[in-house]
Motif scaffolding. Structure first.
Motif, short mmCIF file in Angstrom:
data_model
loop_
_atom_site.label_atom_id
_atom_site.label_comp_id
_atom_site.label_asym_id
_atom_site.label_seq_id
_atom_site.Cartn_x
_atom_site.Cartn_y
_atom_site.Cartn_z
N LYS A 10 0.62 -1.20 0.09
CA LYS A 10 -0.17 0.07 0.09
C LYS A 10 0.63 1.61 0.25
N TYR A 11 1.88 0.99 0.33
CA TYR A 11 2.73 2.59 1.28
C TYR A 11 3.26 2.56 0.18
N ALA A 12 3.52 1.38 -1.10
CA ALA A 12 4.36 1.32 -2.38
C ALA A 12 3.88 2.09 -3.44
N GLU A 13 3.17 1.68 -3.41
CA GLU A 13 1.21 2.17 -4.24
C GLU A 13 1.04 3.54 -4.22
N ASP A 43 -4.57 5.57 13.35
CA ASP A 43 -4.34 6.87 13.63
C ASP A 43 -2.65 7.57 13.23
N ALA A 44 -2.71 7.00 13.90
CA ALA A 44 -0.27 6.74 14.38
C ALA A 44 -0.10 6.46 13.13
N PRO A 91 -5.85 13.28 1.99
CA PRO A 91 -5.94 13.42 3.06
C PRO A 91 -5.36 12.52 4.62
N ARG A 92 -4.72 10.97 3.74
CA ARG A 92 -4.43 10.76 3.78
C ARG A 92 -2.73 9.84 3.94
N LYS A 93 -2.10 10.90 4.62
CA LYS A 93 -0.69 10.65 4.55
C LYS A 93 0.14 9.97 5.27
N TYR A 94 0.46 8.45 4.74
CA TYR A 94 1.06 6.98 5.65
C TYR A 94 2.52 7.79 5.92
N ARG A 95 2.53 7.77 7.57
CA ARG A 95 4.08 7.54 7.93
C ARG A 95 5.49 7.09 7.27
N ALA A 96 4.91 5.85 7.10
CA ALA A 96 5.81 5.59 6.21
C ALA A 96 6.43 5.90 5.10
N VAL A 97 5.82 6.12 4.45
CA VAL A 97 5.70 6.97 3.15
C VAL A 97 6.46 8.52 3.29
N ILE A 98 6.49 9.99 4.63
CA ILE A 98 6.57 10.60 4.53
C ILE A 98 8.12 10.05 5.23
N TYR A 99 8.41 9.31 6.24
CA TYR A 99 9.65 8.75 6.54
C TYR A 99 10.49 8.22 5.43
N TYR A 100 9.53 7.41 4.30
CA TYR A 100 10.42 7.03 3.10
C TYR A 100 11.89 8.10 2.27
N MET A 101 10.18 9.04 2.04
CA MET A 101 11.03 10.54 1.89
C MET A 101 11.61 10.85 2.54
N LEU A 102 11.65 11.52 4.02
CA LEU A 102 13.03 11.77 4.47
C LEU A 102 14.08 11.65 4.78
#
Length: 113
Positions: A10-13, A43-44, A91-102
């Motif tokens: 899901k995060y890769a997508e 939520d987290a 509206p749904r920004k996944y934490r793992a995706v944001i962390y991956y980009m960082l």
């Protein structure tokens, strides 16, 4: 397919579809595992990008503590850039995706691979 594998897919997508980034799946898996049990909590799992406290938490707990970066204005700029790449209206920004980009932004892949 296990629950974690489904979340990683899901995060890769999201990375490809929403951010236009072709993910390094090995790195995405490690970053996702590094998020710990947060990925299983609805939520987290999501970053509240409009809340200052959430941005501060990402800066303090992830960028400074986990990635070992020195504090400075460039940290919030990078978080802002990741949110912009994801799409502010999303509206749904996944934490793992944001962390991956960082992780990629600061070239800290070596901490995970």
């Amino acid at each position: 397919m296990g629950k974690r594998d489904a979340l990683i897919a899901k995060y890769a997508e999201a990375l490809q579809g929403k951010c236009g980034i072709t993910p390094d799946m090995a790195l995405l898996e490690k970053v996702t595992i590094g998020c710990g049990p947060a990925i299983y909590d609805p939520d987290a799992e999501i970053v509240a990008a409009t809340q200052k406290s959430e941005i501060d938490q990402i800066r303090r707990n992830f960028l400074i503590r986990k990635l070992g970066l020195p504090d400075g204005p460039d940290l919030e700029d990078a978080i802002d850039a990741a949110i912009e790449t994801y799409g502010r209206s999303e509206p749904r920004k996944y934490r793992a995706v944001i962390y991956y980009m960082l992780v990629r932004h600061f070239r800290r892949e070596s901490l995970y691979l």
